[in-house]
Write an enzyme that holds these catalytic residues in place. Structure first.
Site, short mmCIF file in Angstrom:
data_model
loop_
_atom_site.label_atom_id
_atom_site.label_comp_id
_atom_site.label_asym_id
_atom_site.label_seq_id
_atom_site.Cartn_x
_atom_site.Cartn_y
_atom_site.Cartn_z
CG ASN A 154 -1.71 1.22 1.41
OD1 ASN A 154 -1.81 2.03 0.50
ND2 ASN A 154 -2.30 1.39 2.59
CD GLU A 190 -2.65 5.16 7.01
OE1 GLU A 190 -2.65 5.28 5.77
OE2 GLU A 190 -1.69 4.67 7.64
CE LYS A 212 0.21 3.17 4.82
NZ LYS A 212 0.29 3.25 6.27
CG HIS A 238 -5.42 1.37 5.40
ND1 HIS A 238 -4.99 2.36 6.26
CD2 HIS A 238 -4.37 0.53 5.22
CE1 HIS A 238 -3.72 2.12 6.57
NE2 HIS A 238 -3.32 1.02 5.96
CB SER A 274 5.93 -2.19 11.83
OG SER A 274 5.43 -0.90 12.11
C1 PEP Z 1 -0.35 -0.20 6.33
O1 PEP Z 1 -0.56 0.99 6.39
O2 PEP Z 1 -1.19 -0.96 5.81
C2 PEP Z 1 0.89 -0.71 6.91
C3 PEP Z 1 0.94 -1.97 7.23
O3 PEP Z 1 1.89 0.20 7.10
P1 PEP Z 1 3.37 -0.11 7.66
O4 PEP Z 1 3.86 -1.36 6.99
O5 PEP Z 1 4.17 1.09 7.32
O6 PEP Z 1 3.21 -0.31 9.15
#
Ligand code: PEP
Length: 249
Positions: free
Chosen positions: A9, A96, A11, A94, A212
């Site tokens: 993703n 966000e 973003k 998601h 992460s």
């Molecule tokens: C995400 O936003 O779906 C995500 C998993 O971000 P990150 O890997 O940066 O934690």
């Protein structure tokens, strides 16, 4: 048989130039594996991404979509528009979108139904906040998110659903769920699907972990029985890191 999937993703990152560069790097590193690789660039670069990946096994997804076909929804994008630029997969729910754009279960249910009507594949995201986990409420939060948006679906709809468990406290924080925490929740989710549908559907649905994931921790998380891959944010913006995560599956 459930699929192994790694989805990136992007973003609100990467302008057209950066999108082209990252896709070219991914194509160079692309390997034939049984892992389905998906990238989700920003809307304005979906057409370019689709064109560049036309002969590749890497699929292109959108990060969101509206539930209507067309009309007076300024700033929104419909399923038919996505399909017209070669995009047949969409990320919905998601954290966000839930947090910054107030997307709730009811709205997500409408988006899910629309995407399914358009024969799209859905990566459906959900996950608890730290405040939920700290009072041991995480299973109930996750159960409600899934139940409210997905448990009205018919059996045959589930072939188009990919679940993505993303604990909000692990997204972009550098703090991953431990492999044991991920497995515990994924097994709970699979069981929930089994109780509400049947064991064929629950065994066939892919459940991704997001939060992460990095090349350093991917193998351990992906090694768990009920973890079928990952939804990757930050680490998906670098071709080496992303492909190292793909190859860890
Ligand atoms: C995400 O936003 O779906 C995500 C998993 O971000 P990150 O890997 O940066 O934690």
């Amino acid at each position: 048989m459930r699929k192994k999937i790694v989805a990136g993703n992007w973003k609100m990152n990467n302008d057209l130039g950066a999108t082209n560069t990252l896709i070219s790097e991914l194509i160079k590193k692309e390997k034939t594996t049984n892992v389905e690789v998906i990238i989700a660039p920003t809307f304005v670069n979906l057409l370019e991404a689709s064109k560049q990946l036309k002969d590749s096994s890497i699929k292109v997804a959108a990060q969101n979509m509206h539930f209507a076909n067309h009309g007076a929804y300024t700033g929104e994008i419909s399923a038919t528009m996505l399909k017209s630029v070669g995009v047949n997969t969409v990320i919905l729910g998601h954290s966000e979108r839930r947090e910054f754009f107030s997307e709730d279960d009811n709205l997500l249910k409408q988006k899910v139904d629309k995407a399914l009507n358009e024969d799209m594949q859905i990566i459906f995201c959900f996950g608890e906040k730290w405040e939920d986990r700290s009072i041991e409420n995480h299973f109930m939060v996750v159960e409600n998110q899934i139940k409210n948006a997905l448990f009205h679906l018919k059996n045959e709809n589930w072939k188009s659903i990919v679940l993505a468990y993303e604990p909000v406290w692990a997204i972009g924080t550098g703090q991953t769920a431990s492999p044991e925490q991920a497995q515990e929740m994924h097994s709970f989710i699979r069981n929930l699907v089994k109780e509400n549908y049947n064991s064929t559907i629950s065994e066939d649905v892919s459940i991704l972990y997001g939060g992460s994931v990095k090349p350093e921790n991917a193998k351990e998380i992906f090694g768990k029985n009920d973890v079928d891959g990952g939804l990757i944010g930050g680490a998906a913006l670098n071709a080496d890191n992303f492909m190292a995560i793909v190859n860890a599956l």
